[in-house]
Design an enzyme around this catalytic site. Structure first.
Site, PDB file in Angstrom:
ATOM      1  N   HIS A  73       5.676  31.111  23.298  1.00  0.00           N
ATOM      2  CA  HIS A  73       4.409  31.837  23.474  1.00  0.00           C
ATOM      3  C   HIS A  73       3.451  31.077  24.387  1.00  0.00           C
ATOM      4  CE1 HIS A  73       2.495  29.486  20.111  1.00  0.00           C
ATOM      5  NE2 HIS A  73       1.416  29.729  20.818  1.00  0.00           N
ATOM      6  N   ASP A 129      10.465  30.927  18.813  1.00  0.00           N
ATOM      7  CA  ASP A 129       9.345  30.530  19.670  1.00  0.00           C
ATOM      8  C   ASP A 129       9.654  29.168  20.295  1.00  0.00           C
ATOM      9  OD1 ASP A 129       6.909  30.516  20.881  1.00  0.00           O
ATOM     10  OD2 ASP A 129       5.733  30.312  19.032  1.00  0.00           O
ATOM     11  N   GLN A 227      -5.179  26.061  17.092  1.00  0.00           N
ATOM     12  CA  GLN A 227      -5.122  26.600  18.432  1.00  0.00           C
ATOM     13  C   GLN A 227      -5.223  25.493  19.488  1.00  0.00           C
ATOM     14  OE1 GLN A 227      -8.164  29.288  19.811  1.00  0.00           O
ATOM     15  NE2 GLN A 227      -6.546  30.714  20.341  1.00  0.00           N
ATOM     16  N   GLY A 228      -4.274  25.521  20.440  1.00  0.00           N
ATOM     17  CA  GLY A 228      -4.235  24.482  21.464  1.00  0.00           C
ATOM     18  C   GLY A 228      -3.165  23.442  21.156  1.00  0.00           C
ATOM     19  N   ASP A 229      -2.729  23.374  19.904  1.00  0.00           N
ATOM     20  CA  ASP A 229      -1.640  22.470  19.518  1.00  0.00           C
ATOM     21  C   ASP A 229      -0.286  23.127  19.734  1.00  0.00           C
ATOM     22  OD1 ASP A 229      -3.312  20.379  18.605  1.00  0.00           O
ATOM     23  OD2 ASP A 229      -3.632  21.456  16.711  1.00  0.00           O
ATOM     24  N   SER A 230      -0.287  24.442  19.885  1.00  0.00           N
ATOM     25  CA  SER A 230       0.944  25.202  20.045  1.00  0.00           C
ATOM     26  C   SER A 230       1.889  24.561  21.043  1.00  0.00           C
ATOM     27  CB  SER A 230       0.623  26.605  20.552  1.00  0.00           C
ATOM     28  OG  SER A 230       0.291  27.427  19.484  1.00  0.00           O
TER      29      SER A 230
HETATM   30  C1  4AZ Z   1      -2.426  28.904  17.695  1.00  0.00           C
HETATM   31  O1  4AZ Z   1      -3.122  29.908  17.754  1.00  0.00           O
HETATM   32  C2  4AZ Z   1      -2.079  28.336  16.372  1.00  0.00           C
HETATM   33  N1  4AZ Z   1      -2.156  26.535  11.758  1.00  0.00           N
HETATM   34  C3  4AZ Z   1      -1.337  27.173  16.302  1.00  0.00           C
HETATM   35  C4  4AZ Z   1      -1.017  26.648  15.065  1.00  0.00           C
HETATM   36  C5  4AZ Z   1      -1.423  27.295  13.931  1.00  0.00           C
HETATM   37  C6  4AZ Z   1      -2.168  28.442  13.996  1.00  0.00           C
HETATM   38  C7  4AZ Z   1      -2.491  28.975  15.229  1.00  0.00           C
HETATM   39  C8  4AZ Z   1      -1.040  26.711  12.606  1.00  0.00           C
HETATM   40  O2  4AZ Z   1      -2.025  28.367  18.720  1.00  0.00           O
END
Ligand code: 4AZ
Length: 537
Positions: A73, A129, A227-230
């Protein structure tokens, strides 16, 4: 605006992507760390950003000197305006814990030569993913041990590392607060614990949406990725001997008590094989040139073609699907590039979808609706002898692209489909409720709703773009060009359907386009674009 996803009526609906009130948001609950502790950590940076700090939007893990593991993603949310990143669109930041670090020889921004994501990536469910980036140069930099920063890939036999309560570590430059106001410059890491598949699938938690065949959950009180750690790492072990067991993928909110972080399960055979095979993955497919369109005569017995632009790289497979519009349903068996409308199509508009696929992912386009299919033009049959058709599938389309001579419509009735397959190709809708900017920030409040679905949106992301004047010629010539600078913005669900989009550290007195990508539970992505201008003083 139309994205695929076939939902067999009555199938289990996936659960909320973001629900409930924010609890403790602090990498949430972690602490700043060093690159020596997490040498495998990289940041994905929009190529158009002016610095790593400005453009970081996802994480990744160094598998070897030329390959980075990340989340699908982070490179693909399909849809006509979705996020589809190709090699020139992103760079990899490596070698420092501070995004703002610019010490030559230390922090590096490396170009990407290939982007490959799992062909089984399902944006509607977040299944598979996983993605791999191939780099233009050794990531450790010239002169260094090219593999000094590698993280070991957990094996399929390492499942035990993911058992309930097993200690795990996740890291990244993601938001550390609910407002998204804190996008740290420093790399953060936090310890979390394995959560069993059963607990994670509990009705009070993700209620069946966790597919243990490619996902795994991890959590601890007040601790989570966000968010941003993805795309970044979930590792087991200790500094110097980490094993990559997961990839930050999704979750409902961050650090919510009943909703663990969800990670791509690196020990799963399919995920493991994709990552292990990294050196032989092809570049993700692209469909370029003209948009998809239904061409030909929209008439019973006529021949329609699903026309589209060129597909690359060499070797991609093209797959087609035809559907009837309003309500959108798939025409069983219609999988060729051409389609001959049958009696059941009369009075309906048709659409097609083309997918280009290879082992490095897919690209797809939906056509707009065709004209309404009219009755057969053929004169009333002079003789009652129908064309004998031994074909058990009268809806199957002929392969030749040339239209057949005017023929009476196939006279066999369409067999009733076993299950009605509906296509949800309606993306979420958005309405701007509020927009305000200061000198350095813009905040939007939007309401995002999804008419065809009762379940919450799967994912919402946002980015800003502005035009900046940059030197474009050789330094000796003082030529400047206008370039687009793209950055990610924080998205926070504040109430049912209501999202706050927070963009910070913007340029003063500059015009921004803020793009919000909202993906529903069927994988349809809507891009909403709003303009905003920061204050001059
Ligand atoms: C994101 O939106 C996201 N708590 C990444 C990790 C988590 C939730 C959202 C896990 O990128």
């Amino acid at each position: 605006m139309i994205l695929l996803t076939l939902v067999v009526v009555g199938l289990l609906q996936p659960p909320p992507a973001s629900a409930g009130p924010p609890a403790s948001w602090r990498i949430i609950g972690g602490a700043a760390t060093t690159i020596t502790t997490h040498p495998h950590q990289v940041g994905l940076v929009f190529a158009s950003a002016s610095s790593a700090f400005q453009g970081q939007y996802c994480g990744g893990s160094i598998l070897d000197a030329r390959h980075v593991a990340t989340a699908a993603h982070c490179v693909e949310s399909p849809g006509p305006d979705g996020l589809s990143l190709y090699p020139g669109d992103l760079r990899v930041f490596a070698g420092a814990a501070q995004l703002s670090a610019s010490v030559p020889g230390q922090a590096r921004l490396v170009d990407v030569t290939k982007v490959s994501f799992s062909p089984d990536w399902e944006p509607a469910t977040n299944r598979n993913d996983v993605a791999v980036l191939e780099l233009a140069a050794d990531i450790a930099g010239p002169g260094a041990d090219p593999d000094a920063d590698d993280v070991a890939l957990a094996a399929t036999s390492d499942e035990a590392l993911l058992t309930a309560n097993a200690p795990l570590t996740t890291s990244g430059w993601g938001t550390t607060s609910t407002s998204g106001a804190t996008s740290p410059d420093d790399l953060h890491a936090v310890g979390v614990k394995g959560v069993s598949d059963d607990d994670c699938n509990d009705p009070g938690s993700y209620d069946g949406a966790i597919d243990p065949a490619n996902m795994v959950c991890a959590a601890d009180v007040g601790k989570d990725s966000c968010q941003g750690d993805s795309g970044g790492p979930l590792v087991s072990g200790a500094p110097g001997s980490w094993k990559l067991v997961g990839i930050v993928s999704w979750g409902s909110g961050c650090a919510l008590a009943s909703f663990p972080g969800v990670y791509t399960r690196v020990t799963a055979p399919s995920v493991n094989a994709f990552l292990a095979n990294r050196a032989s993955l092809p570049n993700r497919p692209a469909l370029t040139g003209t948009a998809a369109a239904v061409t030909g005569t929209a008439r019973v017995g006529g021949t329609l073609t699903c026309a589209h632009g060129a597909a690359s790289p060499a070797g991609v497979t093209l797959e087609y699907l035809w559907g009837r519009s309003t309500p959108d349903t798939v025409i069983p068996g219609a999988t060729a590039s051409t389609y001959v409308p049958v009696a059941a199509d009369q009075g309906r508009a048709l659409f097609c979808r083309v997918q280009a696929r290879n082992a490095g992912g897919y690209a797809e386009r939906f056509s707009p609706d065709s004209a309404t299919v009219s009755a057969s033009e053929a004169p009333p049959s002079p003789s009652p002898t129908p064309t004998p058709s031994p074909d058990p599938q009268p809806t199957a389309t002929p392969t030749p692209v040339s239209p057949p001579p005017s023929q009476p419509a196939p006279s066999v009735a369409t067999p009733a489909p076993v299950a009605t397959v509906v296509v949800d190709r309606t993306p979420p809708a958005g309405r701007l409720l509020r927009r305000s900017c200061t000198r350095g920030t813009c905040t939007l409040t939007v309401r995002l709703t999804d008419a065809q679905s009762t379940v919450p949106l799967r994912r919402v992301t946002a980015r800003t773009a502005t035009k900046v004047r940059r030197r474009c010629g050789p330094p000796t010539r003082r030529r400047t060009c206008l370039r687009t600078e793209t950055r990610s913005a924080a998205v926070v669900l504040t109430a049912r359907d209501t999202y706050h989009i927070g963009a910070r550290r913007l340029r003063r007195g500059a015009a921004y386009t803020i793009t919000i990508l909202a993906t529903d539970s069927s994988g349809n992505t809507r891009a909403l674009r709003y303009r905003a201008r920061t204050k001059r003083r």
